[in-house]
Design a protein around this motif. Structure first.
Motif, short mmCIF file in Angstrom:
data_model
loop_
_atom_site.label_atom_id
_atom_site.label_comp_id
_atom_site.label_asym_id
_atom_site.label_seq_id
_atom_site.Cartn_x
_atom_site.Cartn_y
_atom_site.Cartn_z
N LYS A 87 10.58 -7.72 -11.14
CA LYS A 87 11.87 -7.49 -10.49
C LYS A 87 11.71 -7.41 -8.98
CE LYS A 87 14.32 -4.97 -14.15
NZ LYS A 87 14.88 -3.65 -14.51
N ASP A 88 10.70 -6.68 -8.53
CA ASP A 88 10.44 -6.55 -7.10
C ASP A 88 10.16 -7.91 -6.46
OD1 ASP A 88 10.82 -3.82 -7.26
OD2 ASP A 88 8.67 -3.33 -7.22
N ASP B 257 13.38 -9.86 -6.25
CA ASP B 257 14.26 -9.26 -5.24
C ASP B 257 13.80 -9.69 -3.84
OD1 ASP B 257 15.84 -8.05 -7.13
OD2 ASP B 257 14.94 -6.05 -6.89
#
Length: 71
Positions: free
Chosen positions: A63-64, A67
């Motif tokens: 996810k990081d 993002d």
């Protein structure tokens, strides 16, 4: 893994080992087997929780990365 889960897993492992040893000392194969199963159950639950924690960490990393890529 929560402290409660760690405690439960440790409790299963220790109680299983006690039952297994008691079964060996008294010659009760059924109790010895139950102890082995309980001990193994605690170990398996512990490994499952570790695996779950690792998977959650990997998902967060992905996810990081996505993002950061979108920015």
């Amino acid at each position: 893994m929560s402290d409660k889960e760690k405690l439960e897993n440790t409790k299963d492992k220790v109680a299983g080992k006690v039952r297994e040893t008691a079964g060996k000392v008294t010659g009760d194969k059924k109790e010895e087997s139950k102890g082995k199963v309980q001990n193994l159950s605690g170990k398996v639950k512990e490994k499952f929780e570790d695996l779950k924690d690792s998977a959650e960490g990997a998902v967060e990393e992905l996810k990081d990365k996505f993002d950061k890529k979108d920015k």
